[in-house]
Design a protein around this motif. Sequence first.
Motif, PDB file in Angstrom:
ATOM      1  N   MET A 142       0.885  -1.226  -0.088  1.00 53.64           N
ATOM      2  CA  MET A 142       0.001   0.001   0.057  1.00 53.64           C
ATOM      3  C   MET A 142       0.850   1.105   0.060  1.00 53.64           C
ATOM      4  SD  MET A 142      -3.184  -1.287  -0.127  1.00 53.64           S
ATOM      5  CE  MET A 142      -3.964   0.600   0.011  1.00 53.64           C
ATOM      6  N   GLY A 143       2.075   1.127   0.826  1.00 52.48           N
ATOM      7  CA  GLY A 143       2.880   2.485   0.725  1.00 52.48           C
ATOM      8  C   GLY A 143       3.558   2.556  -0.621  1.00 52.48           C
ATOM      9  N   THR A 144       3.994   1.302  -1.061  1.00 50.43           N
ATOM     10  CA  THR A 144       4.585   1.396  -2.487  1.00 50.43           C
ATOM     11  C   THR A 144       3.629   2.278  -3.521  1.00 50.43           C
ATOM     12  OG1 THR A 144       5.839  -0.549  -1.800  1.00 50.43           O
ATOM     13  CG2 THR A 144       5.733   0.041  -4.295  1.00 50.43           C
ATOM     14  N   ALA A 145       2.360   1.701  -3.624  1.00 53.62           N
ATOM     15  CA  ALA A 145       1.309   2.087  -4.275  1.00 53.62           C
ATOM     16  C   ALA A 145       1.250   3.629  -4.161  1.00 53.62           C
ATOM     17  CB  ALA A 145      -0.064   1.661  -4.160  1.00 53.62           C
ATOM     18  N   HIS A 146       1.232   4.104  -3.146  1.00 53.43           N
ATOM     19  CA  HIS A 146       1.255   5.683  -2.807  1.00 53.43           C
ATOM     20  C   HIS A 146       2.471   6.432  -3.529  1.00 53.43           C
ATOM     21  CE1 HIS A 146       0.411   9.400  -0.842  1.00 53.43           C
ATOM     22  NE2 HIS A 146       1.542   9.505  -0.405  1.00 53.43           N
ATOM     23  N   GLY A 147       3.662   5.537  -3.147  1.00 57.17           N
ATOM     24  CA  GLY A 147       4.810   6.375  -4.001  1.00 57.17           C
ATOM     25  C   GLY A 147       4.836   6.329  -5.484  1.00 57.17           C
ATOM     26  N   PHE A 148       4.186   5.313  -6.063  1.00 54.92           N
ATOM     27  CA  PHE A 148       3.836   5.401  -7.522  1.00 54.92           C
ATOM     28  C   PHE A 148       2.872   6.172  -8.144  1.00 54.92           C
ATOM     29  CE2 PHE A 148       5.787   0.621  -7.632  1.00 54.92           C
ATOM     30  CZ  PHE A 148       7.202   1.298  -8.091  1.00 54.92           C
ATOM     31  N   GLY A 149       2.022   6.704  -6.920  1.00 56.39           N
ATOM     32  CA  GLY A 149       0.718   7.567  -7.385  1.00 56.39           C
ATOM     33  C   GLY A 149      -0.434   6.507  -7.986  1.00 56.39           C
ATOM     34  N   LEU A 150      -0.331   5.293  -7.468  1.00 59.52           N
ATOM     35  CA  LEU A 150      -1.417   4.345  -8.053  1.00 59.52           C
ATOM     36  C   LEU A 150      -2.698   4.263  -7.003  1.00 59.52           C
ATOM     37  CD1 LEU A 150       1.108   1.446  -9.050  1.00 59.52           C
ATOM     38  CD2 LEU A 150      -0.003   3.171 -10.640  1.00 59.52           C
ATOM     39  N   SER A 151      -3.502   3.705  -7.512  1.00 62.68           N
ATOM     40  CA  SER A 151      -4.827   3.486  -6.921  1.00 62.68           C
ATOM     41  C   SER A 151      -4.770   2.826  -5.663  1.00 62.68           C
ATOM     42  CB  SER A 151      -5.945   2.972  -7.784  1.00 62.68           C
ATOM     43  OG  SER A 151      -7.211   2.715  -7.001  1.00 62.68           O
ATOM     44  N   ALA A 152      -5.098   3.557  -4.455  1.00 68.65           N
ATOM     45  CA  ALA A 152      -5.062   2.585  -3.230  1.00 68.65           C
ATOM     46  C   ALA A 152      -6.147   1.380  -3.236  1.00 68.65           C
ATOM     47  CB  ALA A 152      -5.392   3.396  -2.144  1.00 68.65           C
ATOM     48  N   GLU A 153      -7.309   1.843  -3.797  1.00 68.41           N
ATOM     49  CA  GLU A 153      -8.613   0.878  -3.644  1.00 68.41           C
ATOM     50  C   GLU A 153      -8.182  -0.631  -4.817  1.00 68.41           C
ATOM     51  OE1 GLU A 153      -8.670   4.174  -4.702  1.00 68.41           O
ATOM     52  OE2 GLU A 153     -10.074   4.941  -3.066  1.00 68.41           O
ATOM     53  N   ILE A 154      -7.440  -0.097  -5.783  1.00 66.30           N
ATOM     54  CA  ILE A 154      -7.236  -1.311  -6.614  1.00 66.30           C
ATOM     55  C   ILE A 154      -6.065  -2.085  -5.932  1.00 66.30           C
ATOM     56  CG2 ILE A 154      -6.268  -1.973  -8.824  1.00 66.30           C
ATOM     57  CD1 ILE A 154      -7.285   0.461  -9.927  1.00 66.30           C
ATOM     58  N   THR A 155      -5.034  -1.550  -5.542  1.00 62.93           N
ATOM     59  CA  THR A 155      -3.899  -2.087  -4.708  1.00 62.93           C
ATOM     60  C   THR A 155      -4.501  -2.946  -3.600  1.00 62.93           C
ATOM     61  OG1 THR A 155      -2.617  -0.388  -5.253  1.00 62.93           O
ATOM     62  CG2 THR A 155      -1.593  -1.925  -3.401  1.00 62.93           C
ATOM     63  N   ALA A 156      -5.445  -2.392  -2.779  1.00 62.14           N
ATOM     64  CA  ALA A 156      -6.037  -3.031  -1.775  1.00 62.14           C
ATOM     65  C   ALA A 156      -6.832  -4.234  -2.165  1.00 62.14           C
ATOM     66  CB  ALA A 156      -7.114  -2.293  -0.877  1.00 62.14           C
ATOM     67  N   GLY A 157      -7.407  -4.150  -3.285  1.00 56.12           N
ATOM     68  CA  GLY A 157      -8.121  -5.317  -4.088  1.00 56.12           C
ATOM     69  C   GLY A 157      -7.347  -6.393  -4.269  1.00 56.12           C
ATOM     70  N   ALA A 158      -5.929  -5.971  -5.046  1.00 52.31           N
ATOM     71  CA  ALA A 158      -5.092  -6.772  -5.377  1.00 52.31           C
ATOM     72  C   ALA A 158      -4.506  -7.644  -4.110  1.00 52.31           C
ATOM     73  CB  ALA A 158      -3.825  -6.419  -6.124  1.00 52.31           C
ATOM     74  N   VAL A 159      -4.268  -6.934  -3.195  1.00 53.34           N
ATOM     75  CA  VAL A 159      -3.530  -7.511  -1.988  1.00 53.34           C
ATOM     76  C   VAL A 159      -4.597  -8.505  -1.300  1.00 53.34           C
ATOM     77  CG1 VAL A 159      -3.221  -7.205   0.645  1.00 53.34           C
ATOM     78  CG2 VAL A 159      -2.251  -5.545  -1.393  1.00 53.34           C
ATOM     79  N   VAL A 160      -5.868  -8.280  -1.202  1.00 53.50           N
ATOM     80  CA  VAL A 160      -6.950  -9.394  -0.578  1.00 53.50           C
ATOM     81  C   VAL A 160      -7.039 -10.430  -1.792  1.00 53.50           C
ATOM     82  CG1 VAL A 160      -9.492  -9.307  -0.377  1.00 53.50           C
ATOM     83  CG2 VAL A 160      -8.388  -7.315   0.688  1.00 53.50           C
ATOM     84  N   ALA A 161      -7.305 -10.076  -2.747  1.00 54.67           N
ATOM     85  CA  ALA A 161      -7.505 -11.295  -4.049  1.00 54.67           C
ATOM     86  C   ALA A 161      -6.308 -12.275  -3.580  1.00 54.67           C
ATOM     87  CB  ALA A 161      -7.749 -10.631  -5.282  1.00 54.67           C
ATOM     88  N   GLY A 162      -5.083 -11.838  -3.684  1.00 56.47           N
ATOM     89  CA  GLY A 162      -3.864 -12.651  -3.503  1.00 56.47           C
ATOM     90  C   GLY A 162      -3.704 -13.252  -2.379  1.00 56.47           C
ATOM     91  N   ALA A 163      -4.160 -12.598  -1.124  1.00 52.28           N
ATOM     92  CA  ALA A 163      -4.006 -13.363   0.190  1.00 52.28           C
ATOM     93  C   ALA A 163      -4.910 -14.296   0.432  1.00 52.28           C
ATOM     94  CB  ALA A 163      -4.206 -12.061   1.280  1.00 52.28           C
ATOM     95  N   TYR A 164      -6.038 -14.061  -0.266  1.00 52.34           N
ATOM     96  CA  TYR A 164      -7.268 -15.323   0.041  1.00 52.34           C
ATOM     97  C   TYR A 164      -7.146 -16.164  -0.991  1.00 52.34           C
ATOM     98  CZ  TYR A 164      -9.981 -12.991   3.505  1.00 52.34           C
ATOM     99  OH  TYR A 164     -10.167 -12.634   4.987  1.00 52.34           O
ATOM    100  N   PHE A 165      -6.521 -15.981  -2.055  1.00 52.33           N
ATOM    101  CA  PHE A 165      -5.995 -17.215  -3.087  1.00 52.33           C
ATOM    102  C   PHE A 165      -5.212 -18.153  -2.260  1.00 52.33           C
ATOM    103  CE2 PHE A 165      -2.922 -19.052  -6.136  1.00 52.33           C
ATOM    104  CZ  PHE A 165      -3.950 -20.066  -6.525  1.00 52.33           C
ATOM    105  N   GLY A 166      -4.046 -17.471  -1.817  1.00 47.32           N
ATOM    106  CA  GLY A 166      -2.962 -18.167  -1.041  1.00 47.32           C
ATOM    107  C   GLY A 166      -3.475 -18.859   0.406  1.00 47.32           C
ATOM    108  N   ASP A 167      -4.348 -18.131   0.961  1.00 48.69           N
ATOM    109  CA  ASP A 167      -4.752 -18.726   2.111  1.00 48.69           C
ATOM    110  C   ASP A 167      -5.588 -20.005   1.869  1.00 48.69           C
ATOM    111  OD1 ASP A 167      -6.709 -19.261   4.464  1.00 48.69           O
ATOM    112  OD2 ASP A 167      -6.078 -17.494   5.309  1.00 48.69           O
TER     113      ASP A 167
END
Length: 498
Positions: A142-167
Amino acid sequence: MKLRKLSALDALLVGAVLLALIAGSLSLFDDPMSGPLQLALIMVGCFAALIGMKNGVTWSELESEITATNAKTVAPIFIFLSIGVLIGAFIIAGTVPTLLYAGLSLLSPAFFYPLACLICAIVSICIGSSWTTAATIGVGLMGTAHGFGLSAEITAGAVVAGAYFGDKMSPLSETTNLAPAVAGSDLFAHIRHMAWVSLPSFLIALTLFSILALNADLQGEAVSNVDELKAQLAGTFNIAWYNLIPLLALLGLSVRKVPAFPAIMLCSALACVFAVLFQAPVIERFMAESGQSGALMVVKALWTVMATGFVSSSGNEVLDSLLSRGGMAGMVFMAFLVFCSMMMTAVLERIGFIRFLLGLIVRGVHSVGALIGATLATSIGVNVLTGDQYLSLVLPGQMWKEEYRLRGLAAVNLSRTIEDGGTVTSALIPWNACAVYMAATLGVATLSYAPFAFFNWINPLIALIYGICCIKILPLVNPDADQQAQPAAAKPLVGATS
């Protein structure tokens, strides 16, 4: 006393008490899993027992049912405990740190969204926890996305999606162990069967994240937080390819269909050997305050990480939070939850409550697709009503278990479906404990990241399509015992395929 059938009023009272007590435990306590939820389950069981005794069911019959039901959970609970042992052993052996290092090395600003999702998936598979992944790697991304100026909402969605697939796909995950335990299937068979739905869902999610990444404007500097974490990993552990041998051994035993408990314990022992051979400085730092040395120190260190978990003291807050886990003691609450939930479901089954609910639902179930759809709806419904991920597996698993058997369908179909409906959707419901945690940890509201958590809502849809089209719906192997156990009128649903 003559046994009376459970009435609609009785069922309504039991259902109301169930929802009230479970919802109360979840809303009144910050950590309901530490005891309040288990007490709520016991109290629901006691109230249901009173209703049953009113209708002529004796306490000795209820007690026998509780004992018989909990007896079936002994083997899965040993697997839960062995998972805790494995996590601690894999961390001190350098297996998990090496996998984390490899995952972080994949990061590239040009394809940040899909790589963020992929990294979280890799980490979550390694450690078996979507929550820990989000709280550590997810926060860094999330901090990296902020540095790139990328969407926090999309990044959070990517984190949740990946985390739940792995889980969902990790043999170290609590939910991945819980689902086959309540459905009566094998852990590794369950994971293999889930792959048919989860992998296509994940690939579609990665494709959608790639499309979003191609249209994103990249800004900011290099991901120094990721580089710092990699440097800390390399400075703390001996990062090398051979650290992955214990994990490869576990995968090999899984392919050879070795039972889960001996496979996990054998690989834990192998990981301990690798820790002694290649992670001696880690062991020394871990036991720095013990006042011991030599072989006794090594034995105590390995014993400690397997019993109570590994504690990282690298000085890097993210790394320490990520690697301070594992141990058999950390899985005790799961055993506590299983015993209490089995007590409640045993009583509900004996008094006829589960059969009453099934009678209402099963009337419209005439095909494989309808059965899969009803199971998905039940798991999602429990998630919505109770706000608890574990109950979305336990209650539907117990409710539909016998129906799948009578319809001639293998237990892995049920265990896969309750994960498709229960595990992944928990992060999409704003009042669910998982969604509340993700929103607070990532700093993005649930309804803001939910549209971008592609895997979490694509997975149930594909599961439903598979059910309707009878794709990878496995029938019972039909051993003589199973065949004799089925009533003559019970026939497999037409269209079940292997």
